[in-house]
Design an enzyme around this catalytic site. Structure first.
Site, mmCIF file in Angstrom:
data_model
loop_
_atom_site.group_PDB
_atom_site.id
_atom_site.type_symbol
_atom_site.label_atom_id
_atom_site.label_comp_id
_atom_site.label_asym_id
_atom_site.label_seq_id
_atom_site.Cartn_x
_atom_site.Cartn_y
_atom_site.Cartn_z
ATOM 1 C CE LYS A 96 5.129 81.048 5.016
ATOM 2 N NZ LYS A 96 5.269 82.326 5.688
HETATM 3 C C1 LIG Z 1 6.734 82.462 6.205
HETATM 4 C C2 LIG Z 1 7.552 83.576 5.724
HETATM 5 C C3 LIG Z 1 8.919 83.422 5.485
HETATM 6 C C4 LIG Z 1 9.656 82.168 5.838
HETATM 7 O O1 LIG Z 1 9.239 81.055 5.127
HETATM 8 P P1 LIG Z 1 9.790 79.611 5.563
HETATM 9 O O2 LIG Z 1 9.565 78.775 4.348
HETATM 10 O O3 LIG Z 1 8.951 79.185 6.732
HETATM 11 O O4 LIG Z 1 11.217 79.745 5.904
HETATM 12 C C5 LIG Z 1 9.635 84.483 4.970
HETATM 13 N N1 LIG Z 1 9.040 85.655 4.717
HETATM 14 C C6 LIG Z 1 7.729 85.853 4.945
HETATM 15 C C7 LIG Z 1 7.127 87.183 4.622
HETATM 16 C C8 LIG Z 1 6.941 84.820 5.470
HETATM 17 O O5 LIG Z 1 5.654 85.021 5.719
#
Ligand SMILES: *Cc1c(COP(=O)(O)O)cnc(C)c1O
Length: 425
Positions: free
Chosen positions: A203
């Site tokens: 992210k």
């Molecule tokens: C990566 C992601 C998640 C989950 O995030 P985590 O912190 O890995 O649990 C949820 N929604 C979207 C759209 C994502 O890209």
């Protein structure tokens, strides 16, 4: 006409682009020192320790100030945060939740983990949910919409919020992929009832794992705190909330190590977004100058887009695939999101399979049964594979951004020429 690298020509770049990660590529001394301080204090837990550093609390206060929202809760992941959000809203067995056809598995998985059942809304050329399809999936058993601002760009929130109001639905914003993106000047995550962020490696900002839940509603906040911490609310002094929601919970607490890293990462968000936006703008302008008819990914609010991907809408799937292969050969990695597969087509969701023997929570006797078909979101099926994305990272140099644009122009021109030749032969 330049010969494409895929046809034996010289690639625009001699080697692949640097790793596309964002926040992780900017991890430096600040993060290292912050973690060291927590460890030196022998206090890696947020609620007690011999020499507490209050890193998670400091992070929450920092986010609250920057987002101008009163309540922020650090959690272990965005997936956990989505579950916490649904439990805060009282969503569970017997409820349906609207989820976009184009999202990461976590969004739909969190609904199932909350004991509710996802129903899927179609997508448009923004890669985000098509608000005009919401009515199709609505029935009286639907309790909420999870809006996913996908790949840096906001959903059409005016239409979505109007629909939610009309149908009396909660709105949860999943901002995992779009930290910092705005919609008409409002920060995504602060528009609906609850917003959820991710601090996972892939992210915009990261501590490897982590997440945050934000809301303006004190009761939702108290319920979120309780669900994330075994049902208890330890922070009464800080928020002066009269505890009245007793419930059993889970452990989704953020570690002080995560908190310490995230404080330093959070301070870098402006730089990350500023650089990505600059590259995104320049790359699109350079392509449009040569090829004015190129169709870029649509946006509900282009100014609020954080610029983390270059998206191009191609006329056919074959053309999109040819473009992605040719771009890779030019050493500019390019693909379609999720290999062009809508989330509901992934077998565990499509076949409604869970870890439970009786297929809980899909076994609820809904008045209107939840039935999925392959083509229930036809625009997503058609468009997802036809839209290619090239990741833009904050460590790209201007030269590298220019090479992305040059590769795109080179490949698009060559594919046009081949298509033209094909049409005449
Ligand atoms: C990566 C992601 C998640 C989950 O995030 P985590 O912190 O890995 O649990 C949820 N929604 C979207 C759209 C994502 O890209």
């Amino acid at each position: 006409m330049e010969k494409l690298a895929i046809d034996g020509g010289t690639p625009v770049r001699s080697k692949p682009l640097p790793p596309p990660f964002r926040g992780s590529m900017l991890i430096g001394e600040e993060e290292t020192n912050a973690v060291s301080n927590v460890l030196a204090a022998q206090s890696p837990f947020r609620y007690y320790g011999p020499n507490m550093q209050y890193a998670v609390q400091t992070l929450e206060d920092l986010i609250a100030k920057d987002l101008n929202i009163p309540y922020v809760l650090g959690v272990t992941s965005c997936t956990a945060g989505l579950v916490v959000a649904m439990k805060a809203l009282g969503i569970g067995y017997g409820d349906k939740v609207i989820v976009p056809a184009n999202t990461f598995v976590a969004t739909a998985g969190a609904v199932v983990s909350s004991n509710a059942v996802p129903v899927y809304v179609d997508m448009d050329e923004s890669l985000n949910m098509d608000p005009d399809d919401l009515e199709r999936v609505y029935d009286e058993e639907v309790k909420a919409i999870i809006v996913v601002h996908i790949n840096g760009s906001a959903c059409d929130m005016d239409k979505i919020m109007a629909f939610a109001k009309k149908r009396d639905l909660y709105v949860i914003e999943d901002v995992a992929q779009s930290q910092g993106c705005t919609y008409k000047g409002r920060i995504c995550g602060t528009i609906g009832d609850i917003g959820v962020f991710s601090f996972q490696m892939n992210k915009m900002l990261t501590a490897g794992e982590g997440g945050a839940v934000v809301t303006s509603n004190p009761e939702l906040f108290e319920r979120a705190v309780r669900y994330h911490d075994q049902g208890s609310f330890r922070d009464k002094d800080r928020y002066q909330i009269d505890p009245k929601f007793v419930m059993s919970g889970q452990n989704y607490r953020m570690s002080e190590l995560t908190g310490a890293v995230m404080i330093e990462q959070w301070k870098k968000l402006g730089t990350i977004i500023g650089t990505m936006r600059k590259h995104h703008r320049n790359i699109r302008a350079a392509i449009a100058a040569e090829l004015p008819d190129v169709k870029f990914r649509a946006a509900a609010d282009d100014d609020g887009d954080i610029g983390c991907v270059l998206g191009i809408v191609h006329p056919t799937l074959e053309r999109a695939r040819a473009y992605a292969s040719a771009m890779k050969a030019e050493n500019v990695s390019t693909h379609s999101m999720y290999d062009g597969v809508p989330v509901y087509k992934i077998p565990c969701f499509f076949e409604q399979r869970t870890a439970e023997k009786d297929n809980f929570p899909y076994n609820y006797p809904f008045k209107k049964p939840v039935i999925y078909t392959e083509d229930m979101c036809p625009k997503c099926v058609d468009l997802l594979g036809r839209i290619t994305i090239t990741l833009i990272s904050p460590i790209l140099t201007d030269e590298e951004a220019d090479e992305i644009a040059r590769a795109a122009v080179k490949v698009l021109k060559a594919l046009d020429a081949k298509a033209g030749a094909g049409a005449h032969s």
